[in-house]
Enzyme design. Structure first.
Site, PDB file in Angstrom:
ATOM      1  N   HIS A 125       0.830  -1.206   0.000  1.00  0.00           N
ATOM      2  CA  HIS A 125       0.000   0.000   0.000  1.00  0.00           C
ATOM      3  C   HIS A 125       0.865   1.256   0.000  1.00  0.00           C
ATOM      4  O   HIS A 125       1.919   1.323   0.621  1.00  0.00           O
ATOM      5  CB  HIS A 125      -1.013  -0.021   1.147  1.00  0.00           C
ATOM      6  CG  HIS A 125      -0.490   0.196   2.529  1.00  0.00           C
ATOM      7  ND1 HIS A 125      -0.349   1.460   3.077  1.00  0.00           N
ATOM      8  CD2 HIS A 125      -0.121  -0.671   3.508  1.00  0.00           C
ATOM      9  CE1 HIS A 125       0.084   1.349   4.327  1.00  0.00           C
ATOM     10  NE2 HIS A 125       0.234   0.070   4.609  1.00  0.00           N
ATOM     11  N   ASP A 182       5.990   2.448   7.166  1.00  0.00           N
ATOM     12  CA  ASP A 182       4.707   1.787   6.938  1.00  0.00           C
ATOM     13  C   ASP A 182       3.920   2.615   5.928  1.00  0.00           C
ATOM     14  O   ASP A 182       3.379   3.658   6.296  1.00  0.00           O
ATOM     15  CB  ASP A 182       3.949   1.659   8.263  1.00  0.00           C
ATOM     16  CG  ASP A 182       2.602   0.996   8.134  1.00  0.00           C
ATOM     17  OD1 ASP A 182       2.312   0.443   7.053  1.00  0.00           O
ATOM     18  OD2 ASP A 182       1.830   1.028   9.108  1.00  0.00           O
ATOM     19  N   GLU A 215      -5.263   1.699   2.344  1.00  0.00           N
ATOM     20  CA  GLU A 215      -5.122   0.558   3.254  1.00  0.00           C
ATOM     21  C   GLU A 215      -5.361   0.964   4.689  1.00  0.00           C
ATOM     22  O   GLU A 215      -5.983   0.237   5.476  1.00  0.00           O
ATOM     23  CB  GLU A 215      -3.724  -0.060   3.097  1.00  0.00           C
ATOM     24  CG  GLU A 215      -3.537  -1.397   3.808  1.00  0.00           C
ATOM     25  CD  GLU A 215      -2.999  -1.267   5.239  1.00  0.00           C
ATOM     26  OE1 GLU A 215      -2.841  -2.305   5.909  1.00  0.00           O
ATOM     27  OE2 GLU A 215      -2.733  -0.131   5.696  1.00  0.00           O
ATOM     28  N   GLU A 216      -4.862   2.150   5.056  1.00  0.00           N
ATOM     29  CA  GLU A 216      -4.913   2.593   6.447  1.00  0.00           C
ATOM     30  C   GLU A 216      -6.331   2.950   6.910  1.00  0.00           C
ATOM     31  O   GLU A 216      -6.551   3.128   8.106  1.00  0.00           O
ATOM     32  CB  GLU A 216      -3.998   3.813   6.640  1.00  0.00           C
ATOM     33  CG  GLU A 216      -2.512   3.536   6.413  1.00  0.00           C
ATOM     34  CD  GLU A 216      -1.863   2.714   7.513  1.00  0.00           C
ATOM     35  OE1 GLU A 216      -2.572   2.292   8.447  1.00  0.00           O
ATOM     36  OE2 GLU A 216      -0.641   2.489   7.416  1.00  0.00           O
ATOM     37  N   ASP A 226       4.040  -5.814   3.536  1.00  0.00           N
ATOM     38  CA  ASP A 226       3.745  -4.790   4.539  1.00  0.00           C
ATOM     39  C   ASP A 226       4.737  -4.942   5.686  1.00  0.00           C
ATOM     40  O   ASP A 226       5.378  -5.986   5.834  1.00  0.00           O
ATOM     41  CB  ASP A 226       2.308  -4.945   5.057  1.00  0.00           C
ATOM     42  CG  ASP A 226       1.695  -3.627   5.504  1.00  0.00           C
ATOM     43  OD1 ASP A 226       2.455  -2.722   5.925  1.00  0.00           O
ATOM     44  OD2 ASP A 226       0.462  -3.495   5.455  1.00  0.00           O
ATOM     45  N   HIS A 264       3.945   3.672  13.199  1.00  0.00           N
ATOM     46  CA  HIS A 264       3.005   4.793  13.236  1.00  0.00           C
ATOM     47  C   HIS A 264       3.523   5.951  14.081  1.00  0.00           C
ATOM     48  O   HIS A 264       2.767   6.630  14.768  1.00  0.00           O
ATOM     49  CB  HIS A 264       1.622   4.337  13.722  1.00  0.00           C
ATOM     50  CG  HIS A 264       0.823   3.657  12.656  1.00  0.00           C
ATOM     51  ND1 HIS A 264      -0.555   3.652  12.647  1.00  0.00           N
ATOM     52  CD2 HIS A 264       1.207   2.977  11.546  1.00  0.00           C
ATOM     53  CE1 HIS A 264      -0.980   2.978  11.585  1.00  0.00           C
ATOM     54  NE2 HIS A 264       0.081   2.551  10.907  1.00  0.00           N
TER      55      HIS A 264
END
Length: 345
Positions: free
Chosen positions: A63, A176, A206-207, A229, A313
């Protein structure tokens, strides 16, 4: 070897979920159209690059969207109030810079913090919530902020901060999943002879719900799906619960989201090419594009290939370039050696 300059370009290109068109989408198209047989962008914004072959039909997904923020209020003093796009912890924004994409181009703001001198003792250890997050963009009024191009709905992301820490390790926002997107791009660029019909997908959103991979897998209808990922690496505070370690190779899941025969084939390929491969137990859905790919139409045989990182994140996600390099080598070898096989569990 890792192309540090290209990797940084891929990581830092704009692309909050739903706004991948602000930068990353065109970069991916420009790179892949040089090597792919076909490249297209679908209605949701996924980039799909086909490398023609006979069988099996394979979809490889990484992604390209980022978590970020959106302006939901501009107060009379010109401060921005924001809400998350995807999984952003408010405490990770304190005393940080945010890059916004306004009607008048890129602008920066800072999330200020009340100095300890001005806080009461009982306030110093309070947790931060979204109501406490205020972004200072250097404006003195709401009118000035609007003149600068800010509007309700303006999106932003963590400011670029790529940092080499040692020979192999580096930290930056948005490993990410831009580190796996980079690995997928390099896999495509280096791909040799292959029998498989391969579709590389730089997926969107995706998130915020695995949306891009859902529609792309429906359109492609693959027999095999490989989601690329990041995953959690051993880091402070994990108390031994996290298995993968930095510098010890890519990671592949085992569990109900994973096809056991495809996973066994990946083990064989890794051993054949002397590529280190770590194992991660995933008793539940993996939280990656693999979730929706697996249950597409009549079912898809799935593998998840991951790069381990620390501090996911946050603005200081950390990885090891040797893991990136070995992920590219393994993905390339897997795709080149794939042949039609019975993947019924």
């Amino acid at each position: 070897m890792v192309d540090w300059a290209l990797m940084q370009r891929v990581i830092e290109a704009p692309g909050v979920s739903g706004y991948e068109h602000l930068g990353i989408r065109d970069l991916v198209v420009d790179i892949l159209k040089e090597v792919a047989d076909e490249v297209k962008v679908d209605k949701l914004g996924n980039v799909i690059a086909r490398f023609k072959g006979s069988s099996p039909k394979v979809m490889v997904s990484a992604h390209m969207d980022k978590i970020g923020v959106m302006v939901n209020h501009i107060d009379k003093d010109g401060y921005l109030h924001i809400v998350p796009v995807g999984g952003v912890l408010p405490q990770t924004l304190v005393a940080q810079r945010i890059r916004f994409f306004t009607e008048k181009g890129e602008r920066y703001g800072v999330v200020g913090v009340v100095p300890p001198h001005l806080r009461k003792p009982e306030e110093r250890n309070k947790s931060v919530d979204w109501d406490a997050i205020v972004v200072d963009i250097g404006a003195g009024s709401k009118e000035e902020a609007e003149e600068m191009g800010f509007r309700i709905g303006t999106v932003g992301e963590f400011a670029p901060a790529f940092t080499r820490l040692s020979e192999h390790r580096f930290a930056t926002p948005y490993l990410d999943d831009r580190i796996c997107l980079y690995a997928m791009i390099e896999t495509a660029r280096s791909l040799g002879e292959h029998e498989a019909d391969i579709y590389f997908v730089a997926s969107v959103q995706e998130e915020v719900g695995l949306r891009g991979a859902r529609v792309a897998s429906y359109a492609i209808n693959p027999e095999i799906g490989i989601a690329m990922d990041v995953t959690f690496a051993k880091q402070p505070g994990d108390k031994g619960k996290i298995v993968p370690e930095l510098g010890k190779g890519p990671v592949m899941d085992v569990g109900p989201n994973i096809n056991p025969k495809l996973r066994a084939f990946a083990d064989e390929v890794a051993k054949k090419h002397d590529i280190p491969l770590q194992v991660e137990p995933s008793p539940r859905p993996t939280g990656t594009d693999a979730n929706v790919m697996q249950i597409n139409r009549e079912g898809v045989a799935i593998a998840v290939l991951s790069i381990p990182i620390r501090y996911m994140h946050s603005q200081v996600e950390l990885a090891d370039a040797r893991d990136v390099d070995n992920t590219i080598k393994l993905a390339k070898a897997l795709l080149e050696e794939l042949r039609p096989m019975d993947l019924t569990p």
